[in-house]
Write an enzyme that holds these catalytic residues in place. Structure first.
Site, PDB file in Angstrom:
ATOM      1  N   GLU A  42       0.946  -1.233   0.006  1.00  0.00           N
ATOM      2  CA  GLU A  42       0.030   0.109   0.019  1.00  0.00           C
ATOM      3  C   GLU A  42       0.827   1.207  -0.182  1.00  0.00           C
ATOM      4  OE1 GLU A  42      -2.109   0.821   3.583  1.00  0.00           O
ATOM      5  OE2 GLU A  42      -3.651   2.316   2.710  1.00  0.00           O
ATOM      6  N   ARG A 267       5.174 -12.510   9.854  1.00  0.00           N
ATOM      7  CA  ARG A 267       6.097 -11.192   9.747  1.00  0.00           C
ATOM      8  C   ARG A 267       7.504 -11.255  10.275  1.00  0.00           C
ATOM      9  NH1 ARG A 267       3.618  -6.335   9.371  1.00  0.00           N
ATOM     10  NH2 ARG A 267       1.300  -6.141   9.372  1.00  0.00           N
ATOM     11  N   LYS A 277       4.698   0.445  10.794  1.00  0.00           N
ATOM     12  CA  LYS A 277       4.758   1.543  10.115  1.00  0.00           C
ATOM     13  C   LYS A 277       4.473   2.885  11.219  1.00  0.00           C
ATOM     14  CE  LYS A 277       3.793   0.662   5.409  1.00  0.00           C
ATOM     15  NZ  LYS A 277       2.723   0.355   4.208  1.00  0.00           N
TER      16      LYS A 277
END
Length: 565
Positions: A42, A267, A277
């Site tokens: 994204e 992850r 993030k």
RNA sequence: UGGGGAAUGGUGUAAUGGUAGCACGACUGACUCUGGAUCAGUUAGUCAAGGUUCGAAUCCUUGUUCCCCAGCCA
């Protein structure tokens, strides 16, 4: 000639559980011999090393099994996404060494088709326009243990739904007033299946479609369609989407379209740093680092500026493996992969971080010799270079001790050491200022040891790096250490957060350093080994000669010192 | 207390019913014109308890612990 797709692992490495699935599918011809993956970021922030794991996985699998991997921007939320991130992400993926050829896609390119698919679902009686407010929607959803209840708008006619949905698209309604929802089961034990929202109204300009749309698809609705349209075979995502897989499958089954297989993996977590993030953004926003590309950041651009090589990151990503459970990789493993690559590829050079003046008393006043130095002992093809030697030199302050402890092998009064590629020197005198600080060393050299070898075969305990004082270039050097003092930065006192674990000494700036003259025309991002000190990278700011320390050399002496404390 | 996942040395991972292996780290030692690199070695593990089996990390049962889910984020 194309390699046959045998499903065999053709690189001799062990198969992780995802590659195993891919190999099995190839064997059973599930996808008619195709392997097609995608990396779907994204564009709402910068890529970090966790993304590198995903990039290496997706592009790596495509490469290994003679398949393809797309780069696709999942740009379904104009409120959070910005065009500048798109270019940064492309640059980072390319820098890591991957090539999507002409397969650069955007979810926004599929908005029209997604809209038509939505209409198809409405006509099949599997989607409806809902007028509940966000707050009401939450209340109707129920909880983890209590079933939800049906929206009062759930049983609208197909015609009314089509009409309302078209009006939503036409911009007739304000943000948040209505949604398009899938009609599944409000009592489903998986909350994602309780009539999930497919479209929301957002009167926001999209970086790519501008104001063409005021309804935007939600992730669950959009992502499977993106994969399906691109005929992805293996849609690899992270663990938190496991709960979403039934919905991913449901949409594709209802539509009867090409149906990729979603596979989830864990992850990456790294010790002494944060990876979300949100937290990285906070560090930037609060000015706790200088930006996304601060060399202490685990972002790809930060690592690049720090001096990491793409090969080191790629190798790290294969070494850590792929799994389905959360784990935290020791940052020492990353640093190991780094040193392993840099050792083979970095030209060696001499630099003095904390200069200590040395006068060679028996060396002629105006003499300058050009001595041969090896550029990279690990790579003979790197050749040699000349380094100037003269009467006045600099050595490292840490390389001299007036009263050396046990196991300190370097220079001390009366002791003989080798100056690398130059001469054996013996310390004869120490000069100090009025405060007792050492200002200067006096030494004698042995002319017979020119180049660093003693013809009589005598040995010295240590070899020092050095610089000819009149020839050395001034430079600034930035020493970096772990961003956090805690292995797990989130392990903070109750009233504090991860920021309380920031390492106050993560950056140390040395402004009075010297480097050898061959570095005069170094280019930004040039990677070197400063002999005996570590690996350093020319900083991208061009004004001065600035070097970032990428990582130290393994340092046995530092370890001994630490133990003695 | 609903649903979905997962547990192998300090850390990351392999072993697909058949000798628990590799890497990082740590620790020895050898070698060395980088206290680097290299080489040799040491250290240390199957979440627990039962069961199936000639044989279980692997299959079954029960339990424990951890992660994810109640955005009109992705």
């Amino acid at each position: 000639m194309t390699k046959p797709n045998t499903g065999q692992n053709n690189k001799g490495q062990k198969l992780d559980f995802i590659r195993q699935i891919v190999a099995d599918d190839l064997k059973t011809n599930k996808w008619s011999g195709r392997v097609h993956t995608r990396f779907p970021p994204e564009p709402n922030g910068y890529l970090h090393i966790g993304h590198a794991k995903s990039i290496c996985l997706n592009f790596g699998i495509a490469d290994q099994f003679s398949g393809l991997c797309n780069l696709r921007f999942d740009d379904t939320n104009p409120i959070k996404e910005e065009a500048e991130y798109i270019e940064a992400i492309k640059e980072d993926v390319r820098w890591l060494g991957f090539d999507w050829a002409d397969r650069l896609y955007y979810a926004s390119d599929y908005f029209q088709q997604m809209y038509e698919y939505a209409l198809q679902l409405i006509k099949a009686g599997r989607a409806y326009v809902c007028d509940l407010t966000p707050d009401q929607t939450r209340q109707y959803r129920g909880t983890l243990t209590k079933p939800g209840k049906d929206s009062p708008y759930r049983s609208r006619s197909i015609e009314e739904n089509i009409d309302l949905f078209e009006q939503m698209k036409a911009g007739k309604f304000p943000d948040g007033s209505r949604t398009l929802r899938a009609k599944i089961d409000m009592a489903h034990p998986n909350l994602n299946m309780r009539d999930p929202v497919m479209y929301r109204i957002l009167h926001a300009a999209h970086p790519r479609t501008a104001d063409a749309w005021c309804i935007y698809p939600m992730y669950d609705w959009a992502h499977g369609l993106e994969d399906s349209i691109e005929e992805i075979t293996h849609s690899i995502c992270t663990l938190e989407f496991e709960n979403h897989r039934p919905l991913y499958d449901w949409f594709l089954d209802q539509l009867g379209v090409f149906h990729p297989q979603q596979i989830e993996f864990a992850r990456l977590n790294l010790s002494y740093t944060v990876m979300s993030k949100r937290k990285l953004l906070q560090l930037v926003a609060d000015g706790l680092v200088t930006g996304w590309d601060d060399p202490r950041m685990p972002t790809i651009c930060g690592l690049r500026r720090r001096g990491y090589s793409p090969a080191a990151i790629r190798n790290f990503c294969t070494v850590i493996g792929v799994n389905k459970f959360n784990s935290t990789v020791d940052i020492a493993l990353l640093e190991h992969c780094l040193r392993e690559d840099l050792n083979k590829t970095s030209p060696r050079v001499m630099a003095v971080l904390k200069p200590l003046k040395v006068i060679i008393d028996n060396y002629p006043e105006d003499k300058v010799e050009q001595l041969d130095a090896v550029n990279n002992p690990e790579d003979p093809s790197a050749g040699t270079r000349k380094v100037p030697f003269s009467k006045e030199l600099y050595i490292e302050q840490d390389d001299f001790m007036e009263s050396p402890p046990k196991k300190f092998y370097r220079l001390a009064p009366g002791r003989e050491v080798r100056l690398r590629y130059a001469y054996f020197v013996t310390c004869t005198d120490v000069t100090k200022d009025s405060n007792g600080n050492i200002t200067e060393l006096h030494c004698t050299y042995d002319p017979a040891t020119r180049g660093g070898d003693a013809p009589d075969g005598r040995k010295v305990k240590s070899t020092l790096h050095w610089l000819s004082a009149p020839h050395a270039l001034k430079a600034e050097v930035r020493l970096y250490d772990h961003l956090f003092i805690n292995e797990n930065p989130d392990d903070a006192p109750e009233d504090k957060d991860f920021k309380s674990n920031l390492n106050p000494d993560s950056l140390q700036i040395l402004t009075d350093c010297r480097v050898e003259p061959s570095l005069a025309d170094t280019k930004p991002l040039g990677r070197y080994q400063f002999e005996r000190l570590g690996y350093f990278c020319t900083d991208s700011s061009k004004d001065n000669l600035i070097f970032n320390r990428t990582v130290t050399l393994r340092d046995t002496w530092a370890k001994i010192q630490k133990k003695q404390k």
